[in-house]
Design a protein around this motif. Sequence first.
Motif, PDB file in Angstrom:
ATOM      1  N   GLY A  36     -10.441 -20.521 -41.763  1.00 22.43           N
ATOM      2  CA  GLY A  36      -9.083 -20.082 -42.050  1.00 22.43           C
ATOM      3  C   GLY A  36      -8.154 -20.160 -40.854  1.00 22.43           C
ATOM      4  O   GLY A  36      -6.933 -20.063 -41.005  1.00 22.43           O
ATOM      5  N   LEU A  76      -5.301 -22.571 -41.128  1.00 22.01           N
ATOM      6  CA  LEU A  76      -4.137 -22.096 -41.879  1.00 22.01           C
ATOM      7  C   LEU A  76      -3.226 -21.249 -41.000  1.00 22.01           C
ATOM      8  O   LEU A  76      -1.998 -21.309 -41.109  1.00 22.01           O
ATOM      9  CB  LEU A  76      -4.588 -21.281 -43.082  1.00 22.01           C
ATOM     10  CG  LEU A  76      -5.238 -22.043 -44.239  1.00 22.01           C
ATOM     11  CD1 LEU A  76      -5.655 -21.070 -45.335  1.00 22.01           C
ATOM     12  CD2 LEU A  76      -4.292 -23.087 -44.794  1.00 22.01           C
ATOM     13  N   SER A  81      -9.540 -17.628 -45.381  1.00 25.00           N
ATOM     14  CA  SER A  81      -8.179 -18.049 -45.714  1.00 25.00           C
ATOM     15  C   SER A  81      -7.315 -16.861 -46.140  1.00 25.00           C
ATOM     16  O   SER A  81      -6.144 -16.752 -45.756  1.00 25.00           O
ATOM     17  CB  SER A  81      -8.211 -19.092 -46.834  1.00 25.00           C
ATOM     18  OG  SER A  81      -8.917 -20.246 -46.438  1.00 25.00           O
TER      19      SER A  81
END
Length: 278
Positions: free
Chosen positions: A84, A87, A171
Motif C-alpha cells: 500500500g 498508493l 491499501s
Amino acid sequence: MSWEFATVFWRDMIRFGRFRTLLFSSLLQPAIWMAFFGIAMSSNFNRFGSFAPAPDGVTAIGYLTFMAAGVIAMTSMFTSLSGGMSLLFDKTFGLMREMLASPMPRSHLLAGIGLSGVVKACIQSVIIMVFGLAIGVGFFPGKTLVGIAVSVAGILIFVGVFSLGFLFLSSAIALKQESHEGMQGIITMLSMPLFFTSNALYPVDNFPLVLKAIAVVNPLTYLVTGIRSFAIGNEFYAFGREYCYTQADILFAFGALCLFTLVTFALAWHSVKRVSLT
C-alpha cells in the motif's frame, strides 16, 4: 472489457524492478533468517527432538525445514503490507489525483495494486524455496517433478490469496494516512505481533490461552499450514509431536484466507470510494 488496471500493474512492477535495493533487501532478510537463525537453532531444537523419536512410519523433519515454511509466509506478509506504500506515494506526489480524475474505475486501482503484489510475493516465494533447497531445507521429500510442480502451485495459490488480503488491508490503511512515517509505524506494529503469534517458528499448542486465541484468528497461521502441507507433506514429526493435516484442514485454512481477503477487500473498497484529494 476494460483493462486500465494493467497500467497500474505494470507501473508498480517497473517500480519494483528499478528499485534494486528494495528488491535485494526483500530477499536478503528471509535468506538471513534461514541461513543464520534457522541453521543456528536447528542444532539446538534437533537435539531436543532426539529425546522423543518419531513414531514408526512418520518422517521426522529438522527445525530448518519446519521454519522455512514460516519464512516464506513472513516474506509474503512483509511484502504485502508494504504494497500500500505505493498508493501513499501516489497520494503524496499528486499522481493519484490524475488517476482519480481519469475514466478508470476506482476498483481498477485496487486490482492493479493487488495483482502486482501477488506477482511479487509469488516470485519471492519461489526464490526463497530454491534458496532453502540449496542450504538443505527438506522440502518435497520423495516427490517427482510433476509432484513438485503441483506442490509449488498449491503453495503459490495460498500465497496469492494471503498476499491479496494483506495488500487490500495495506491499501485501506495507506488511503487514510498522510505521511510515510505513519504508514511505516503501522506496518511495524502489525507485522511483528502477527509473525510471532503464528505457527511460523514454533508450534502454538503450548501458547498461553490468549496467544493461542490470537493464533487461531491470525491469517499467517493458515498460510503456514498450507505451505507445510504442500512442501513437507500431510504427516510429519517435529518438536516432539506428530503433525497430521487432513484434506478438511487444508480446505478450512484456504477458506479462512479467502474470508480474510473478502473482509479486507471490503475495507479497501470503502476507503478507495471515499478518498478525496484537494
